[in-house]
Design a protein around this motif. Sequence first.
Motif, PDB file in Angstrom:
ATOM      1  N   ASN A 128      30.138  44.655  40.116  1.00  0.00           N
ATOM      2  CA  ASN A 128      30.556  44.376  38.734  1.00  0.00           C
ATOM      3  C   ASN A 128      31.459  45.458  38.156  1.00  0.00           C
ATOM      4  O   ASN A 128      31.467  45.684  36.947  1.00  0.00           O
ATOM      5  N   PHE A 129      32.206  46.137  39.013  1.00  0.00           N
ATOM      6  CA  PHE A 129      33.071  47.213  38.520  1.00  0.00           C
ATOM      7  C   PHE A 129      34.410  46.653  38.058  1.00  0.00           C
ATOM      8  O   PHE A 129      35.091  45.953  38.792  1.00  0.00           O
ATOM      9  N   GLU A 130      34.758  46.985  36.834  1.00  0.00           N
ATOM     10  CA  GLU A 130      36.053  46.579  36.284  1.00  0.00           C
ATOM     11  C   GLU A 130      36.505  47.614  35.267  1.00  0.00           C
ATOM     12  O   GLU A 130      35.731  48.040  34.404  1.00  0.00           O
ATOM     13  N   SER A 131      37.736  48.042  35.370  1.00  0.00           N
ATOM     14  CA  SER A 131      38.308  48.990  34.415  1.00  0.00           C
ATOM     15  C   SER A 131      39.808  48.759  34.374  1.00  0.00           C
ATOM     16  O   SER A 131      40.362  48.015  35.183  1.00  0.00           O
ATOM     17  N   GLY A 132      40.487  49.383  33.431  1.00  0.00           N
ATOM     18  CA  GLY A 132      41.926  49.203  33.344  1.00  0.00           C
ATOM     19  C   GLY A 132      42.489  49.771  32.066  1.00  0.00           C
ATOM     20  O   GLY A 132      41.797  50.453  31.298  1.00  0.00           O
TER      21      GLY A 132
ATOM     22  N   VAL B 179      41.319  47.551  43.936  1.00  0.00           N
ATOM     23  CA  VAL B 179      41.717  47.231  42.572  1.00  0.00           C
ATOM     24  C   VAL B 179      40.466  47.072  41.721  1.00  0.00           C
ATOM     25  O   VAL B 179      39.470  46.494  42.159  1.00  0.00           O
ATOM     26  N   SER B 180      40.498  47.606  40.503  1.00  0.00           N
ATOM     27  CA  SER B 180      39.299  47.626  39.654  1.00  0.00           C
ATOM     28  C   SER B 180      39.244  46.414  38.731  1.00  0.00           C
ATOM     29  O   SER B 180      39.214  46.547  37.513  1.00  0.00           O
ATOM     30  N   LYS B 181      39.215  45.244  39.325  1.00  0.00           N
ATOM     31  CA  LYS B 181      39.190  44.003  38.565  1.00  0.00           C
ATOM     32  C   LYS B 181      38.089  43.113  39.135  1.00  0.00           C
ATOM     33  O   LYS B 181      37.701  43.254  40.296  1.00  0.00           O
ATOM     34  N   GLY B 182      37.572  42.205  38.332  1.00  0.00           N
ATOM     35  CA  GLY B 182      36.488  41.349  38.790  1.00  0.00           C
ATOM     36  C   GLY B 182      36.877  40.442  39.939  1.00  0.00           C
ATOM     37  O   GLY B 182      36.062  40.126  40.798  1.00  0.00           O
ATOM     38  N   THR B 183      38.133  40.013  39.955  1.00  0.00           N
ATOM     39  CA  THR B 183      38.640  39.157  41.031  1.00  0.00           C
ATOM     40  C   THR B 183      39.946  39.750  41.542  1.00  0.00           C
ATOM     41  O   THR B 183      40.589  40.557  40.865  1.00  0.00           O
ATOM     42  N   ARG B 184      40.354  39.341  42.729  1.00  0.00           N
ATOM     43  CA  ARG B 184      41.585  39.872  43.308  1.00  0.00           C
ATOM     44  C   ARG B 184      42.806  39.467  42.480  1.00  0.00           C
ATOM     45  O   ARG B 184      42.837  38.414  41.858  1.00  0.00           O
TER      46      ARG B 184
ATOM     47  N   MET C 254      30.602  49.847  33.770  1.00  0.00           N
ATOM     48  CA  MET C 254      32.044  49.919  33.572  1.00  0.00           C
ATOM     49  C   MET C 254      32.679  48.538  33.402  1.00  0.00           C
ATOM     50  O   MET C 254      33.863  48.391  33.329  1.00  0.00           O
ATOM     51  N   SER C 255      31.863  47.486  33.397  1.00  0.00           N
ATOM     52  CA  SER C 255      32.420  46.141  33.301  1.00  0.00           C
ATOM     53  C   SER C 255      33.020  45.896  31.928  1.00  0.00           C
ATOM     54  O   SER C 255      32.442  46.276  30.916  1.00  0.00           O
ATOM     55  N   ILE C 256      34.193  45.274  31.901  1.00  0.00           N
ATOM     56  CA  ILE C 256      34.872  44.933  30.665  1.00  0.00           C
ATOM     57  C   ILE C 256      34.948  43.423  30.565  1.00  0.00           C
ATOM     58  O   ILE C 256      35.344  42.755  31.513  1.00  0.00           O
ATOM     59  N   ASN C 257      34.575  42.901  29.423  1.00  0.00           N
ATOM     60  CA  ASN C 257      34.648  41.454  29.241  1.00  0.00           C
ATOM     61  C   ASN C 257      36.086  41.073  28.914  1.00  0.00           C
ATOM     62  O   ASN C 257      36.440  40.778  27.786  1.00  0.00           O
ATOM     63  N   ARG C 258      36.936  41.117  29.938  1.00  0.00           N
ATOM     64  CA  ARG C 258      38.365  40.910  29.759  1.00  0.00           C
ATOM     65  C   ARG C 258      38.682  39.499  29.299  1.00  0.00           C
ATOM     66  O   ARG C 258      39.550  39.278  28.459  1.00  0.00           O
ATOM     67  N   ARG C 259      37.976  38.517  29.826  1.00  0.00           N
ATOM     68  CA  ARG C 259      38.301  37.123  29.496  1.00  0.00           C
ATOM     69  C   ARG C 259      38.159  36.845  28.006  1.00  0.00           C
ATOM     70  O   ARG C 259      38.893  36.059  27.425  1.00  0.00           O
ATOM     71  N   GLU C 260      37.172  37.512  27.394  1.00  0.00           N
ATOM     72  CA  GLU C 260      36.954  37.298  25.952  1.00  0.00           C
ATOM     73  C   GLU C 260      38.203  37.657  25.173  1.00  0.00           C
ATOM     74  O   GLU C 260      38.592  36.980  24.232  1.00  0.00           O
ATOM     75  N   PHE C 261      38.878  38.755  25.613  1.00  0.00           N
ATOM     76  CA  PHE C 261      40.021  39.220  24.856  1.00  0.00           C
ATOM     77  C   PHE C 261      41.302  38.514  25.251  1.00  0.00           C
ATOM     78  O   PHE C 261      42.219  38.369  24.452  1.00  0.00           O
ATOM     79  N   VAL C 262      41.375  38.056  26.501  1.00  0.00           N
ATOM     80  CA  VAL C 262      42.519  37.248  26.894  1.00  0.00           C
ATOM     81  C   VAL C 262      42.549  35.973  26.057  1.00  0.00           C
ATOM     82  O   VAL C 262      43.582  35.496  25.616  1.00  0.00           O
TER      83      VAL C 262
ATOM     84  N   ARG D 203      30.277  58.449  41.327  1.00  0.00           N
ATOM     85  CA  ARG D 203      28.828  58.400  41.159  1.00  0.00           C
ATOM     86  C   ARG D 203      28.221  57.184  41.863  1.00  0.00           C
ATOM     87  O   ARG D 203      27.136  57.271  42.449  1.00  0.00           O
ATOM     88  N   ALA D 204      28.911  56.066  41.836  1.00  0.00           N
ATOM     89  CA  ALA D 204      28.370  54.847  42.438  1.00  0.00           C
ATOM     90  C   ALA D 204      28.480  54.836  43.956  1.00  0.00           C
ATOM     91  O   ALA D 204      27.648  54.236  44.635  1.00  0.00           O
ATOM     92  N   SER D 205      29.504  55.504  44.487  1.00  0.00           N
ATOM     93  CA  SER D 205      29.755  55.446  45.929  1.00  0.00           C
ATOM     94  C   SER D 205      29.226  56.649  46.696  1.00  0.00           C
ATOM     95  O   SER D 205      29.106  56.597  47.922  1.00  0.00           O
ATOM     96  N   GLY D 206      28.938  57.754  45.973  1.00  0.00           N
ATOM     97  CA  GLY D 206      28.509  58.968  46.649  1.00  0.00           C
ATOM     98  C   GLY D 206      29.660  59.833  47.121  1.00  0.00           C
ATOM     99  O   GLY D 206      29.465  60.791  47.890  1.00  0.00           O
ATOM    100  N   ALA D 207      30.869  59.519  46.664  1.00  0.00           N
ATOM    101  CA  ALA D 207      32.038  60.318  47.038  1.00  0.00           C
ATOM    102  C   ALA D 207      31.969  61.698  46.394  1.00  0.00           C
ATOM    103  O   ALA D 207      31.216  61.922  45.443  1.00  0.00           O
TER     104      ALA D 207
END
Length: 327
Positions: free
Chosen positions: A249-253, A227-232, A1-9, A177-181
């Motif tokens: 490495n979970f990131e979405s938005g 929060v679903s971001k690479g950093t706070r 689910m990781s998004i290469n956000r920095r590339e697009f910023v 799926r990743a957490s078992g919830a």
Amino acid sequence: MSINRREFVGASLALGCGALGVGAASAQTPNWPLKPLRLVVPYPPGGSSDIIARAISQPLSDALKQTVIVDNKAGANGNLGADFVAKSAPDGYTMLLCDTGALAISPSVYTKLSFDPSRDLRGVTMLAYSPHLLVVHPSVPANNLKELVELSKRSNINFAVTAMGSAPHLAGVAVERASGAKWQYIPYKGGSQAITDTIAGQTQVLMNGMLATLPHVQSGKLKILGVSKGTRMPLIGNVPTLSEQGISNFESGTWQGLLVANGTPAAIVNRLNAELIRIIRSPDIRAKLAGQGAEVVTMTSAQQDDFFNREKNRWAKVVADAGIKLE
């Protein structure tokens, strides 16, 4: 689910050599626009796309010297409004403002899609990005992801999704799926309705764009767990990321972008691109969005189209792995 956000910023830095300036584009479109423009938001009022559409509509109207009407055409996870724009005349008078990432999911999720986003729509520019927030009703006895997962294994948890097959839905699936919830997905026709029912306690959990969700966290109507971001996020620096809570490495938005019907003249696309980038980067709008957790992200038309195709390929694998198919 990781998004290469920095590339697009960083993609917006290429605008100087990739898009025409306002003056040059205007010179090539001396008779456009001659009538009001329609800005289609394919979701109900109150969501991230609607917030941005209403923030830019008056400045765009002022720039183009024509009225810009925001038209909410909700339905089918945004596909109803997107189809309307895809089949409109390619003259720039009908525009689509939506979660571009969600639009990229549709070809993989829907077995019968009445239009082809890659073929029938053309990107103008990306406008903003905001991560998803994992929130719960304040009565839910969980203060972090681990506690929520444990609770879901012994209690019935209803997870509100803005629409089946949407980016927040798939983000929820990935977390589950990743957490078992274990939770049940309750579909809505847009983010605002999903938020309303979670605030009312009819659903207990929600993942949704920060731009539309944070105000309800700040008012105490919703409780944030991650929060679903690479950093706070500096705005909510005390809230841990989902990566910190065990989903590596979970990131979405949500990626809010503007598109028009394919075949729209390049001069019109470039004019809109230049005006929209100037507007979204203006200090007042940038500050307003930043105050709600959204980053201004702009691109050339070609960069946005490339982004869309990459997202479509990435989400196709996620959809296939989750076995999600909708009519």
